[in-house]
Scaffold this active site. Structure first.
Site, PDB file in Angstrom:
ATOM      1  N   GLY A  97    -104.432  78.371 -43.056  1.00  0.00           N
ATOM      2  CA  GLY A  97    -103.874  79.567 -42.448  1.00  0.00           C
ATOM      3  C   GLY A  97    -104.924  80.388 -41.727  1.00  0.00           C
ATOM      4  O   GLY A  97    -106.119  80.270 -41.988  1.00  0.00           O
ATOM      5  N   CYS A  98    -104.437  81.232 -40.812  1.00  0.00           N
ATOM      6  CA  CYS A  98    -105.293  82.180 -40.102  1.00  0.00           C
ATOM      7  C   CYS A  98    -104.483  83.457 -39.923  1.00  0.00           C
ATOM      8  O   CYS A  98    -103.623  83.755 -40.742  1.00  0.00           O
ATOM      9  CB  CYS A  98    -105.779  81.601 -38.771  1.00  0.00           C
ATOM     10  N   LEU A  99    -104.703  84.195 -38.858  1.00  0.00           N
ATOM     11  CA  LEU A  99    -103.950  85.425 -38.647  1.00  0.00           C
ATOM     12  C   LEU A  99    -102.542  85.148 -38.137  1.00  0.00           C
ATOM     13  O   LEU A  99    -101.566  85.685 -38.655  1.00  0.00           O
ATOM     14  CB  LEU A  99    -104.696  86.353 -37.679  1.00  0.00           C
ATOM     15  N   GLY A 101    -101.552  81.671 -36.829  1.00  0.00           N
ATOM     16  CA  GLY A 101    -101.212  80.253 -36.827  1.00  0.00           C
ATOM     17  C   GLY A 101    -101.862  79.455 -35.719  1.00  0.00           C
ATOM     18  O   GLY A 101    -101.711  78.237 -35.671  1.00  0.00           O
ATOM     19  N   TYR A 126    -101.260  84.750 -41.657  1.00  0.00           N
ATOM     20  CA  TYR A 126    -101.306  85.909 -42.552  1.00  0.00           C
ATOM     21  C   TYR A 126    -100.304  86.977 -42.114  1.00  0.00           C
ATOM     22  O   TYR A 126     -99.669  87.621 -42.944  1.00  0.00           O
ATOM     23  CB  TYR A 126    -102.734  86.460 -42.572  1.00  0.00           C
TER      24      TYR A 126
END
Length: 143
Positions: A97-99, A101, A126
């Site tokens: 995951g990241c902020l 996608g 996120y």
């Protein structure tokens, strides 16, 4: 040339296409279920600063940035795959995951190309996790 050329063309096309593994993108509900099962590990590929400001609240999250902030701007972490390998095996089940996608999609692609076998990209990142009201871990605010 006719049929033989066509067969050769499609044979090569098949080999090229099959050598690129597709990234599986899952929504945050599926990610939450996988992470709750304890058979999957969460790999947050945001910067350390982003991670420290708040992250998915799961057991033993891993933070290895895919992009780094430098004087020249954002650059790809040249040691990303080897840093993941130092913390995980290629057989581990990872939810990346990241902020939003996007970075996690690129990171997942790179991990799959490096022969990681069980990688899922968390679509929406996120931001989507927070929007759904799922648990997050944030630093305690100072008074």
């Amino acid at each position: 040339m006719g049929i033989s050329w066509i067969i050769l063309f499609f044979g090569i096309l098949f080999l090229v296409c099959s050598s690129f593994a597709e990234v599986v993108t899952i929504d945050v509900h599926a990610a939450k279920d996988l992470l709750r099962s304890r058979h999957h590990r969460y790999l947050d590929v945001r910067t350390t600063e982003e991670f420290n400001n708040g992250h998915v609240d799961v057991e033993n999250p891993l933070n290895i940035p895919y992009m780094l902030f430098t004087a020249e701007g954002r650059v790809k972490n040249p040691h990303f795959v080897e840093q993941v390998l130092a913390a995980c095996s290629k057989d581990d089940h990872l939810v990346v995951g990241c902020l939003s996608g996007v970075r996690s999609l690129h990171a997942s692609t790179e991990l799959i190309k490096a022969d990681f076998k069980h990688v899922s990209n968390m679509g929406g990142g996120y931001t989507a996790w927070v929007e759904k009201g799922f648990a997050v871990k944030k630093p305690k605010e100072e008074l």
